[in-house]
Design a protein around this motif. Structure first.
Motif, short mmCIF file in Angstrom:
data_model
loop_
_atom_site.label_atom_id
_atom_site.label_comp_id
_atom_site.label_asym_id
_atom_site.label_seq_id
_atom_site.Cartn_x
_atom_site.Cartn_y
_atom_site.Cartn_z
N GLU A 107 -67.18 27.21 24.42
CA GLU A 107 -67.35 27.56 25.83
C GLU A 107 -68.81 27.72 26.22
O GLU A 107 -69.14 27.83 27.39
N ARG A 108 -69.69 27.71 25.23
CA ARG A 108 -71.11 27.92 25.47
C ARG A 108 -71.84 26.58 25.64
O ARG A 108 -71.52 25.60 24.97
N VAL A 109 -72.85 26.57 26.50
CA VAL A 109 -73.71 25.40 26.66
C VAL A 109 -75.15 25.84 26.47
O VAL A 109 -75.62 26.78 27.13
N ASN A 110 -75.85 25.19 25.55
CA ASN A 110 -77.28 25.42 25.36
C ASN A 110 -78.03 24.32 26.08
O ASN A 110 -77.56 23.18 26.14
N ALA A 111 -79.20 24.65 26.62
CA ALA A 111 -79.99 23.66 27.35
C ALA A 111 -81.46 23.79 26.97
O ALA A 111 -81.99 24.90 26.83
N TRP A 112 -82.09 22.64 26.79
CA TRP A 112 -83.51 22.58 26.46
C TRP A 112 -84.14 21.40 27.19
O TRP A 112 -83.46 20.41 27.49
N LEU A 113 -85.45 21.49 27.44
CA LEU A 113 -86.16 20.32 27.94
C LEU A 113 -86.06 19.21 26.90
O LEU A 113 -86.13 19.47 25.70
N ASN A 114 -85.91 17.99 27.36
CA ASN A 114 -85.78 16.84 26.47
C ASN A 114 -87.17 16.37 26.05
O ASN A 114 -87.58 15.24 26.31
N ILE A 115 -87.89 17.28 25.39
CA ILE A 115 -89.25 17.00 24.93
C ILE A 115 -89.40 17.57 23.52
O ILE A 115 -89.25 18.77 23.31
N CYS A 116 -89.71 16.71 22.57
CA CYS A 116 -89.94 17.16 21.20
C CYS A 116 -91.30 17.84 21.13
O CYS A 116 -92.30 17.28 21.59
N PRO A 117 -91.39 19.04 20.53
CA PRO A 117 -92.69 19.72 20.42
C PRO A 117 -93.68 18.98 19.53
O PRO A 117 -94.88 19.22 19.61
#
Length: 99
Positions: free
Chosen positions: A27-37
């Motif tokens: 039920e959880r959604v994680n979100a990140w910028l689509n940019i590799c550090p």
């Protein structure tokens, strides 16, 4: 979006439009910028397509691997760094940007 699947969506952020990775875990959604550090490149191997295997999200450019629960790099050229979180919430099955 199926459990364990990651997709990319374009989101209008305060800084402008950004590609954001959404990764569902139950039920959880994680979100990140689509940019590799590591090199500042997108993680997807084709537009909106990601390699997710055994609890890690893998960058298509240089193989950096990130934990799907918190975005921490656990292998590859940026080990110890993390993806940049994008705050989201799920309301009645819809994914909403937390501002």
């Amino acid at each position: 979006m199926h459990d364990g699947e990651a997709i990319a969506v374009d989101v209008l952020m305060p800084e402008g439009e950004e590609s954001v990775i959404l990764l569902r875990q139950g039920e959880r959604v994680n979100a990140w910028l689509n940019i590799c550090p590591h090199a500042g490149r997108r993680l997807d191997w084709a537009p909106g397509k990601f390699l997710v295997s055994k609890g890690v999200l893998v960058c298509a450019a240089h193989g950096a691997s990130f934990r799907v629960d918190n975005g921490e790099c656990i292998g590859g050229p940026c080990k110890g760094e993390s993806l940049h979180d994008v705050p989201v919430r799920v309301e009645q099955g819809e994914i909403m940007l937390d501002r």
